[in-house]
Scaffold this motif. Structure first.
Motif, PDB file in Angstrom:
ATOM      1  N   ILE A   1     -45.109   7.810  36.898  1.00  0.00           N
ATOM      2  CA  ILE A   1     -45.771   6.626  37.449  1.00  0.00           C
ATOM      3  C   ILE A   1     -44.848   5.887  38.405  1.00  0.00           C
ATOM      4  O   ILE A   1     -45.278   5.413  39.467  1.00  0.00           O
ATOM      5  N   VAL A   2     -43.565   5.790  38.055  1.00  0.00           N
ATOM      6  CA  VAL A   2     -42.606   5.135  38.949  1.00  0.00           C
ATOM      7  C   VAL A   2     -42.540   5.856  40.289  1.00  0.00           C
ATOM      8  O   VAL A   2     -42.567   5.231  41.357  1.00  0.00           O
ATOM      9  N   VAL A   3     -42.456   7.173  40.248  1.00  0.00           N
ATOM     10  CA  VAL A   3     -42.389   7.938  41.497  1.00  0.00           C
ATOM     11  C   VAL A   3     -43.670   7.747  42.307  1.00  0.00           C
ATOM     12  O   VAL A   3     -43.625   7.553  43.532  1.00  0.00           O
ATOM     13  N   LEU A   4     -44.822   7.800  41.640  1.00  0.00           N
ATOM     14  CA  LEU A   4     -46.080   7.565  42.349  1.00  0.00           C
ATOM     15  C   LEU A   4     -46.084   6.189  43.019  1.00  0.00           C
ATOM     16  O   LEU A   4     -46.553   6.036  44.154  1.00  0.00           O
ATOM     17  N   ALA A   5     -45.552   5.187  42.316  1.00  0.00           N
ATOM     18  CA  ALA A   5     -45.521   3.834  42.876  1.00  0.00           C
ATOM     19  C   ALA A   5     -44.655   3.773  44.127  1.00  0.00           C
ATOM     20  O   ALA A   5     -45.010   3.102  45.110  1.00  0.00           O
ATOM     21  N   THR A   6     -43.509   4.470  44.107  1.00  0.00           N
ATOM     22  CA  THR A   6     -42.641   4.455  45.287  1.00  0.00           C
ATOM     23  C   THR A   6     -43.298   5.138  46.479  1.00  0.00           C
ATOM     24  O   THR A   6     -42.900   4.910  47.625  1.00  0.00           O
ATOM     25  N   LEU A   7     -44.302   5.964  46.203  1.00  0.00           N
ATOM     26  CA  LEU A   7     -45.049   6.639  47.283  1.00  0.00           C
ATOM     27  C   LEU A   7     -46.243   5.814  47.750  1.00  0.00           C
ATOM     28  O   LEU A   7     -47.023   6.273  48.585  1.00  0.00           O
TER      29      LEU A   7
END
Length: 271
Positions: free
Chosen positions: A83-89
């Protein structure tokens, strides 16, 4: 100073009360908050990058959080770090400048933080160069119930309604810790553990070292032909003064600055 764009996630799931309390505290502190958390509990996921997909699509469900009508919130069929990685995208709006993870049900202390989905999300954010903070509420230490022994405390807390735990004690430390985190170097993680006590019973906040072990450990409860059954039990290790677990047992909240995975330039290798 304008508050940062903040992603709030956890590993207890989108419906966890600690998540709502942390989001409310961040909003009061002036942060521009978006919540994105697992649809279901994802404890012990560390920094795993996993998702449950339907037709190769990660499920994202808009949610309304009680008392937080203006905060965008999403339940996501993925692990906290994913989820963190998705948010950074940019999956949930503007990419975050900071990540807050928690408030977890249970301490994340000692070197066992490596297994925590709560801390794993914060470390993943640090791996992206972001400052982050992981919050956990210690529900096992005897101080949490005033019990005389760890086993008694654990038994007593089994029947506690999570909605009435002292989440606000942990959430209340956010405004105190945000300024030093924002001044810290990029990719810094603050790991915060707070006793499950009312604010007026909290003895203070201490910077702490990581304990050698975690609060609990895995044990083999039973083994047989073709199977094993595991259990979780207290480590029984002696508390070392100055560590997070020792301070928690004495009624203090703790903060431990962490770094994400990095190389070890001081190690020599003979060829």
């Amino acid at each position: 100073m304008t508050g940062p764009v903040v992603l709030i996630t956890n590993d207890d799931g989108i419906d966890a009360p600690g998540l709502r309390q942390l989001a409310a505290a961040a909003t009061r502190a002036g942060c521009r908050v978006t919540v994105a958390a697992p649809l279901h509990e994802a404890s012990g996921m560390s920094a795993a990058m996993t998702a449950v997909t339907e037709h190769a699509k990660v499920i994202v469900e808009p949610r309304a959080l009680a008392g937080l009508d203006t905060v965008p919130a999403y339940g996501v069929s993925a692990s906290p770090s994913y989820i963190v990685v998705l948010a950074t995208l940019g999956a949930f709006g503007p990419a975050p400048e900071m990540v807050l993870s928690g408030i977890n049900r249970g301490a994340n202390a000692g070197h066992a933080v490596i297994h925590s989905g709560t801390v794993g999300a914060a470390l993943t954010a640090a791996g992206q160069g972001l400052r982050s903070m992981a919050f956990s509420l210690d529900v096992l230490s005897p101080v949490a119930t005033g019990a005389s022994g760890g086993a008694t405390a654990i038994a007593a807390l089994d029947d506690t309604d999570d909605e009435i735990r002292n989440w606000s004690t942990a959430a209340g430390l956010l405004t105190r810790l945000l300024p030093p985190l924002r001044r810290a170097p990029s990719a810094t993680v603050f790991n915060v553990n707070v006793p499950d006590v009312p604010t007026d019973r909290l003895r203070g906040l201490r910077r702490a070292k990581l304990a050698r072990f975690g609060q609990v450990q895995m044990a083999i409860a039973e083994s047989g032909q073709g199977y094993l059954r595991t259990a979780v039990e207290e480590t029984g290790a002696r508390l070392t003064p100055g560590t997070d677990l020792a301070y928690l047992a004495d009624g203090f909240a703790t903060v431990t600055p962490l770094r994400s995975v990095d190389e070890a330039p001081d190690v020599t290798i003979d060829h």
